[in-house]
Motif scaffolding. Structure first.
Motif, PDB file in Angstrom:
ATOM      1  N   ALA A 208      -0.343  -5.303   1.889  1.00 57.34           N
ATOM      2  CA  ALA A 208      -1.264  -5.079   0.773  1.00 57.34           C
ATOM      3  C   ALA A 208      -0.508  -4.675  -0.482  1.00 57.34           C
ATOM      4  O   ALA A 208      -0.868  -5.075  -1.597  1.00 57.34           O
ATOM      5  CB  ALA A 208      -2.295  -4.019   1.148  1.00 57.34           C
TER       6      ALA A 208
ATOM      7  N   THR B 246       4.450   3.830   5.601  1.00 57.30           N
ATOM      8  CA  THR B 246       4.484   2.829   6.658  1.00 57.30           C
ATOM      9  C   THR B 246       5.921   2.330   6.803  1.00 57.30           C
ATOM     10  O   THR B 246       6.642   2.255   5.807  1.00 57.30           O
ATOM     11  CB  THR B 246       3.539   1.644   6.345  1.00 57.30           C
ATOM     12  OG1 THR B 246       3.643   0.653   7.371  1.00 57.30           O
ATOM     13  CG2 THR B 246       3.860   1.006   5.008  1.00 57.30           C
TER      14      THR B 246
ATOM     15  N   SER C 275      -0.155  -0.050   4.127  1.00 58.65           N
ATOM     16  CA  SER C 275      -0.011  -1.471   4.438  1.00 58.65           C
ATOM     17  C   SER C 275       0.984  -2.085   3.478  1.00 58.65           C
ATOM     18  O   SER C 275       0.689  -2.259   2.288  1.00 58.65           O
ATOM     19  CB  SER C 275      -1.363  -2.186   4.318  1.00 58.65           C
ATOM     20  OG  SER C 275      -1.185  -3.591   4.347  1.00 58.65           O
ATOM     21  N   SER C 276       2.153  -2.427   3.982  1.00 57.01           N
ATOM     22  CA  SER C 276       3.169  -3.036   3.127  1.00 57.01           C
ATOM     23  C   SER C 276       2.725  -4.405   2.640  1.00 57.01           C
ATOM     24  O   SER C 276       3.070  -4.811   1.528  1.00 57.01           O
ATOM     25  CB  SER C 276       4.494  -3.147   3.891  1.00 57.01           C
ATOM     26  OG  SER C 276       5.004  -1.864   4.191  1.00 57.01           O
TER      27      SER C 276
ATOM     28  N   GLU D  90       7.046  -0.668   7.704  1.00 53.01           N
ATOM     29  CA  GLU D  90       7.292  -2.079   7.414  1.00 53.01           C
ATOM     30  C   GLU D  90       7.788  -2.264   5.979  1.00 53.01           C
ATOM     31  O   GLU D  90       7.356  -1.551   5.067  1.00 53.01           O
ATOM     32  CB  GLU D  90       6.022  -2.906   7.620  1.00 53.01           C
ATOM     33  CG  GLU D  90       5.610  -3.078   9.068  1.00 53.01           C
ATOM     34  CD  GLU D  90       4.962  -1.833   9.645  1.00 53.01           C
ATOM     35  OE1 GLU D  90       4.371  -1.060   8.852  1.00 53.01           O
ATOM     36  OE2 GLU D  90       5.052  -1.625  10.870  1.00 53.01           O
TER      37      GLU D  90
END
Length: 345
Positions: free
Chosen positions: A250, A270, A247-248, A272
């Motif tokens: 996060a 990821t 999760s970028s 992103e």
């Protein structure tokens, strides 16, 4: 007198086309070439990166495909020129499945960054099978303390987290946070604690706190409660954050939780972008960088450290015939925490 010959075969879980289902098929048993060995596969981990290979997300993937890069088994045949290994040796093969030896990174001794890195299941048939042929440079010895199923995830998930932490700027007693408590993160928390760091587990919700503390975390931060960076600063600021959650957003949220000269180490993949301002980095001397897996020697050192300290992946074991169910469970995020296929060999 009959002159009939019988072809030796082995079973493998094959994908016929990009994104297609797995089917267990018979393949002809190969002989190892020079500087290669054949390994009887006893166990193979099911890694999230396998999905990118199965989905042809990497260049040069060809079908039909046998994937799998968290392999544990025993050598059963040696190619010409193989030294220091014998049939019967217990070995692991991870993401690092061999290097070319001639590119600039290899000539610098930086084999994990080989521009022609050979990843099992991508560069050659992988470990979702009863047998695999690999370069001798890919082999890591498995300590007696490990079963094959326990050893398999250490070839990717284990070495990735251990290597990232031991090569970080953090020293014993420093505050180190592990972002995410999944297939990578549950190992990251264990390694961080055993390496002597004051360990913070960062995960979503309060339901994972008890598990995180059992794994060795000294502190727990619920990321859904907001201001993760502020909570890390209240603990003194993290010298390193190992970002295992894919999760970028996060990852972006923890950067201000780094101490001076602190680093965000990215291992969760990821596409992103991570959002960070130069102002967040410059004055405090912070860095954000990625970390790859590790060489065969790194895998061997990961296994040895884990044998000494009791670090183990939490695994769910399925037989090779249940490969589709194991893969689907991994993809669902419900596995606790690594799926492992076994062959019964």
């Amino acid at each position: 007198m009959s002159t009939a010959t019988f072809t030796k075969t082995f079973r493998a879980a094959e994908v016929a086309e990009a994104g297609g289902p797995f089917s267990v098929v018979e393949r002809e048993l190969p002989e190892p070439g020079p500087a290669h060995v054949r390994v009887t596969v006893e166990a193979c981990g099911v890694c999230r990166t396998d999905a990118a290979i199965v989905g042809a997300g990497f260049p040069g993937v060809s079908f039909p495909l046998v994937t799998g890069h968290e392999i544990a088994g025993r050598i059963d045949a040696l190619g010409d020129g193989v030294e220091d290994w014998s049939t019967g040796d217990r070995v692991a093969v991870g993401w690092f499945g061999g290097h070319c030896g001639t590119c600039v990174p290899c000539r610098e001794g930086d084999f994990i960054h080989c521009v022609r890195l050979q990843v099992p299941g991508w560069a050659y048939p992988g470990g979702y099978a009863e047998s695999v042929v690999v370069p001798v440079s890919a082999l890591a010895r498995i300590p007696d303390e490990f079963t094959a199923a326990e050893a398999a995830p250490m070839g990717c998930a284990g070495v990735t987290t251990f290597n990232a932490l031991r090569r970080s700027v953090a020293g014993p007693g420093d505050l180190v946070a592990v972002l995410g408590l999944g297939g990578l993160g549950h190992l990251g928390v264990q390694f961080a604690a055993k390496l002597g760091f004051e360990t913070v587990a960062v995960a979503r919700g309060t339901g994972k706190e008890e598990e995180a503390r059992k794994l060795g975390a000294h502190h727990y931060v619920d990321s859904t409660a907001g201001d993760v960076a502020g909570q890390l600063q209240a603990l003194g600021g993290a010298k390193a954050v190992l970002a295992t959650a894919a999760s970028s957003a996060a990852m972006s949220a923890v950067i201000d939780g780094l101490s001076h000269n602190g680093e965000l180490i990215v291992v969760g993949a990821t596409p992103e972008p991570i959002e960070v301002s130069p102002f967040q980095l410059i004055s405090a001397g912070r860095t954000v960088h990625g970390h790859p897996s590790g060489t065969a020697r790194d895998v061997e050192e990961t296994l040895r450290f884990a044998a000494l300290t009791g670090v183990r992946a939490m695994i769910e074991v399925r037989p090779l015939d249940d490969v589709q169910a194991a893969y689907d469970r991994m993809m669902s995020g419900q596995a606790r925490y690594r799926m492992v296929l076994t062959t019964g060999r």
